[in-house]
Design an enzyme around this catalytic site. Structure first.
Site, PDB file in Angstrom:
ATOM      1  N   TYR A   1      39.115 114.218 -53.813  1.00  0.00           N
ATOM      2  CA  TYR A   1      40.105 113.927 -53.425  1.00  0.00           C
ATOM      3  C   TYR A   1      41.417 113.384 -54.874  1.00  0.00           C
ATOM      4  O   TYR A   1      42.169 113.754 -55.509  1.00  0.00           O
ATOM      5  CB  TYR A   1      40.847 112.714 -52.659  1.00  0.00           C
ATOM      6  CG  TYR A   1      42.226 111.939 -52.496  1.00  0.00           C
ATOM      7  CD1 TYR A   1      42.987 112.782 -51.132  1.00  0.00           C
ATOM      8  CD2 TYR A   1      41.652 110.412 -52.421  1.00  0.00           C
ATOM      9  CE1 TYR A   1      44.660 112.160 -51.586  1.00  0.00           C
ATOM     10  CE2 TYR A   1      43.099 109.814 -52.683  1.00  0.00           C
ATOM     11  CZ  TYR A   1      44.003 110.981 -51.863  1.00  0.00           C
ATOM     12  OH  TYR A   1      45.716 109.724 -51.502  1.00  0.00           O
TER      13      TYR A   1
ATOM     14  N   THR B   1      47.352 105.071 -42.747  1.00  0.00           N
ATOM     15  CA  THR B   1      48.832 106.362 -42.754  1.00  0.00           C
ATOM     16  C   THR B   1      47.944 106.751 -41.890  1.00  0.00           C
ATOM     17  O   THR B   1      46.504 107.001 -42.036  1.00  0.00           O
ATOM     18  CB  THR B   1      49.468 106.872 -44.030  1.00  0.00           C
ATOM     19  OG1 THR B   1      48.349 107.262 -44.338  1.00  0.00           O
ATOM     20  CG2 THR B   1      50.407 105.978 -44.267  1.00  0.00           C
TER      21      THR B   1
END
Length: 325
Positions: free
Chosen positions: A196, A233
């Site tokens: 990532y 989130t």
């Protein structure tokens, strides 16, 4: 930037989090928002819940992990017949608990395929749209990408060795074709959290490379931004439940880096629309420790992110991986 109904922005990953709040903020400013999402039914539901006026948005399907889907999205967007003032590359996947690489339809590791290849292909396919809009309106179109502190070794968050700092090595994995058994850009053993970070470093490098190649002649502003740590989130939905509880608390009380989704969305909307952000080749930040009323500033990127030779090689290898070479 103009704020009439003619002003169109595409936002990837607009069905939750920062993307959704940015979409709402821009629609309220008078923009037409194309919400580019994997789950269009969800996008329709949350757009209604968020109060985004029907005449201010359209929802188009895109799966950034699939190059065929990206190309299909561009075709569907062109069918709308709208000029494109801004492309906002917001979406990302973060899958830190994978034990083995998950692969895209093209056979690439999914974090890099989605976060980097998908946005690189989308940006390249829409570059002429942005160029035409800039020429037609006499104002600067913008191509903006969400960066992250964890991919910038100039900042403390980019030095954290868990699981490892972002490091593309000498791009050995891409040189080898980036298909199985290769799963990391540096060609080393698979580490999902680092994959990532590496993909987000690629985003920031490619934004600078787009600036070098196209800004002077295109009228397009290329920039990245870090709106603060939005610790709650959907990006973190695949992390352990304990992490989802402790990480927001840590950011609120220890690092002081936490920002709400609404504030982050408003900051993104500012970078999209406000004249103060019409500088190309900039990484905008509000800092790692949040302060009330603080203005954005241009945050330096690491030497690796600014290495023109490495960026050129990453560009060429990425073109090969997405079928543009």
């Amino acid at each position: 930037m103009p704020t009439s109904e003619a002003s169109t922005v595409i936002i990837t990953g607009a069905s939750s989090g920062v993307g959704l709040h940015a979409a709402r903020s821009l629609a309220e400013r008078g923009w037409f928002v194309v919400m580019a999402c994997r789950d269009t039914a969800k996008a329709a539901r949350v757009a209604q819940q968020a109060g985004i006026a029907p005449q201010r948005h359209a929802i188009l399907e895109i799966d950034l992990g699939s190059q065929a889907s990206v190309r299909g999205f561009v075709t569907r967007f062109h069918a709308l017949g709208r000029p494109l003032q801004v492309l906002l590359n917001n979406a990302a996947v973060y899958l830190p608990r994978l034990k083995a690489p998950q692969r895209s339809p093209e056979g690439y590791e999914i974090s890099v395929a989605t976060n980097h290849f998908g946005h690189f292909l989308l940006s390249r396919l829409l570059l002429d749209d942005l160029r035409r809009a800039a020429a037609a309106t006499g104002s600067q179109a913008r191509l903006i990408t969400l960066g992250t502190v964890t991919a910038n070794s100039e900042e403390f968050g980019g030095k954290v060795p868990i699981p490892a700092p972002a490091d593309l090595g000498e791009l050995q994995g891409l040189e080898a074709g980036f298909r199985a058994p290769v799963a990391m850009i540096d060609g080393k053993a698979f580490r999902p959290g680092k994959a990532y970070k590496d993909s987000k470093l690629c985003n920031m490098i490619m934004s600078r490379e787009l600036h070098r190649r196209y800004h002077a002649d295109s009228g397009i502003v290329f920039s990245t931004l870090y709106p603060g740590c939005v610790a709650d989130t959907a990006l973190f939905r695949d992390t352990p439940k304990a992490f989802q509880t402790l990480f927001p608390w840590f950011q609120k009380n220890i690092t002081k880096g936490y920002v709400t989704q609404a504030l982050a969305g408003e900051r993104v909307a500012q970078v999209v629309a406000d004249e103060a952000f019409a500088r190309s080749g900039v990484h905008w930040s509000w800092g790692n420790r949040q302060q009330a009323g603080r203005e954005a500033f241009a945050q330096p990127l690491s030497a690796r992110a600014n290495d023109a030779g490495r960026a050129g090689r990453l560009w060429t290898l990425s073109e090969q991986c997405v079928g543009l070479a």
